[in-house]
Design an enzyme around this catalytic site. Structure first.
Site, PDB file in Angstrom:
ATOM      1  N   HIS A  74       0.859  -1.190   0.000  1.00  0.00           N
ATOM      2  CA  HIS A  74       0.000   0.000   0.000  1.00  0.00           C
ATOM      3  C   HIS A  74       0.891   1.234   0.000  1.00  0.00           C
ATOM      4  O   HIS A  74       0.729   2.112  -0.830  1.00  0.00           O
ATOM      5  CB  HIS A  74      -0.923  -0.034   1.223  1.00  0.00           C
ATOM      6  CG  HIS A  74      -1.805   1.180   1.366  1.00  0.00           C
ATOM      7  ND1 HIS A  74      -2.859   1.232   2.239  1.00  0.00           N
ATOM      8  CD2 HIS A  74      -1.780   2.399   0.768  1.00  0.00           C
ATOM      9  CE1 HIS A  74      -3.453   2.414   2.153  1.00  0.00           C
ATOM     10  NE2 HIS A  74      -2.811   3.138   1.274  1.00  0.00           N
ATOM     11  N   GLU A 114       0.407   7.623  -3.685  1.00  0.00           N
ATOM     12  CA  GLU A 114       1.364   7.371  -2.600  1.00  0.00           C
ATOM     13  C   GLU A 114       2.609   8.240  -2.750  1.00  0.00           C
ATOM     14  O   GLU A 114       3.187   8.681  -1.764  1.00  0.00           O
ATOM     15  CB  GLU A 114       1.727   5.883  -2.539  1.00  0.00           C
ATOM     16  CG  GLU A 114       0.569   5.001  -2.099  1.00  0.00           C
ATOM     17  CD  GLU A 114       0.083   5.287  -0.675  1.00  0.00           C
ATOM     18  OE1 GLU A 114       0.904   5.290   0.248  1.00  0.00           O
ATOM     19  OE2 GLU A 114      -1.133   5.514  -0.499  1.00  0.00           O
ATOM     20  N   HIS A 118       2.943  10.671   0.329  1.00  0.00           N
ATOM     21  CA  HIS A 118       3.960  10.180   1.283  1.00  0.00           C
ATOM     22  C   HIS A 118       5.390  10.270   0.740  1.00  0.00           C
ATOM     23  O   HIS A 118       6.301  10.667   1.448  1.00  0.00           O
ATOM     24  CB  HIS A 118       3.664   8.725   1.661  1.00  0.00           C
ATOM     25  CG  HIS A 118       2.303   8.518   2.235  1.00  0.00           C
ATOM     26  ND1 HIS A 118       1.986   8.845   3.528  1.00  0.00           N
ATOM     27  CD2 HIS A 118       1.153   8.034   1.684  1.00  0.00           C
ATOM     28  CE1 HIS A 118       0.705   8.548   3.769  1.00  0.00           C
ATOM     29  NE2 HIS A 118       0.183   8.058   2.663  1.00  0.00           N
TER      30      HIS A 118
HETATM   31  O1  U2P Z   1      -5.806   4.644   7.784  1.00  0.00           O
HETATM   32  C1  U2P Z   1      -6.526   5.267   6.765  1.00  0.00           C
HETATM   33  C2  U2P Z   1      -5.607   6.034   5.827  1.00  0.00           C
HETATM   34  O2  U2P Z   1      -4.869   7.021   6.549  1.00  0.00           O
HETATM   35  C3  U2P Z   1      -3.604   7.207   5.936  1.00  0.00           C
HETATM   36  N1  U2P Z   1      -2.538   6.944   6.912  1.00  0.00           N
HETATM   37  C4  U2P Z   1      -2.759   6.142   7.984  1.00  0.00           C
HETATM   38  C5  U2P Z   1      -1.755   5.909   8.908  1.00  0.00           C
HETATM   39  C6  U2P Z   1      -0.502   6.535   8.733  1.00  0.00           C
HETATM   40  O3  U2P Z   1       0.421   6.353   9.513  1.00  0.00           O
HETATM   41  N2  U2P Z   1      -0.338   7.314   7.640  1.00  0.00           N
HETATM   42  C7  U2P Z   1      -1.328   7.548   6.718  1.00  0.00           C
HETATM   43  O4  U2P Z   1      -1.142   8.259   5.753  1.00  0.00           O
HETATM   44  C8  U2P Z   1      -3.527   6.247   4.757  1.00  0.00           C
HETATM   45  O5  U2P Z   1      -3.931   7.008   3.646  1.00  0.00           O
HETATM   46  P1  U2P Z   1      -3.490   6.754   2.140  1.00  0.00           P
HETATM   47  O6  U2P Z   1      -2.014   6.691   2.049  1.00  0.00           O
HETATM   48  O7  U2P Z   1      -4.130   5.486   1.730  1.00  0.00           O
HETATM   49  O8  U2P Z   1      -4.071   7.945   1.450  1.00  0.00           O
HETATM   50  C9  U2P Z   1      -4.555   5.189   5.161  1.00  0.00           C
HETATM   51  O9  U2P Z   1      -5.059   4.477   4.086  1.00  0.00           O
END
Ligand code: U2P
Length: 220
Positions: A74, A114, A118
């Site tokens: 993920h 992502e 991130h």
């Molecule tokens: O948990 C639901 C969504 O929150 C984001 N998440 C969660 C924990 C963390 O440490 N960091 C974080 O970003 C994730 O979002 P996404 O990357 O999918 O947009 C996770 O799916």
């Protein structure tokens, strides 16, 4: 309408706009600086559960005929010690060839998202970030019975956690959390230091509280 009523209506409208913009701004709101973070969370998603969920039917790359994914990548998420994380740290370009990640991260939209949310906070360029994410993913030993189950598994989050600890040298129960969504196991999240060494998660990540969760089999 008197002057004071006009003023009140204007104020209400302004408040409405403020609420709306803050709501819309929640997604990928820039926060944090590239490279300034403490550790990573590696998030592994149980693809067969995603494919049984509401988005599965729309995700041909991940869930279409012949797609036989088990745990997939993920994301690799920079984190702060306090349990928060930076997001959307720059507008640096993503991978030139995102298809190179499809073997472990099975949707182009996910790869793009992502990176923007991130990867831009990692302080690496896109090639470096996805190479690191692949290395982190490949560094996890998936317990044998979760590699390609042919039937539904009904498991407790704690037993999944313990099996991962057993399969991976140097892990403890604090290294990972198991997440669930409705009755499914949705993810396993692993805490890694900036060199990808397993570590105890900080900021007490909340795990799945269900007694048992379902893991659908890998699609045939
Ligand atoms: O948990 C639901 C969504 O929150 C984001 N998440 C969660 C924990 C963390 O440490 N960091 C974080 O970003 C994730 O979002 P996404 O990357 O999918 O947009 C996770 O799916």
């Amino acid at each position: 309408m008197g002057a004071s009523e006009v003023c009140l209506a204007d104020m209400r409208y302004a408040l409405f706009l403020l609420a709306l913009t803050s709501l819309l701004g929640q997604q990928n709101r820039p926060s944090g600086e590239p490279g300034k973070f403490d550790y990573y969370v590696l998030s592994l998603s149980w693809s067969p559960a995603f494919c049984e969920g509401p988005s599965g039917a729309r995700s041909v790359d991940q869930c279409g005929p012949g797609r036989q994914f088990a745990f997939v990548l993920h994301g690799l998420w920079p984190q702060y010690e306090n349990g928060r994380w930076p997001e959307a740290c720059s507008t640096a370009p993503g991978l030139k060839d995102p298809k190179q990640m499809l073997d472990i991260m099975p949707a182009l939209g996910l790869i793009r998202h992502e990176w923007q949310k991130h990867g831009t906070c990692s302080g690496l360029d896109a090639d470096g970030y996805f190479a690191l994410a692949r290395k982190a993913f490949q560094g996890v030993r998936i317990p044998a019975r979760f590699q390609a189950p042919k039937e539904y598994l009904n498991v407790s989050p704690r037993e999944v956690q313990q099996e991962f600890v057993k399969a991976n040298a140097g892990w403890s129960e604090k290294t990972l959390s198991v997440q669930c969504s409705s009755q499914y196991l949705s993810e396993v999240r692993v805490c890694l230091d900036r060199n990808l060494k397993a570590m105890a998660c900080r900021g007490a990540p909340r795990g799945c509280r269900a007694e048992k969760v379902r893991m659908p089999p890998v699609r045939q």
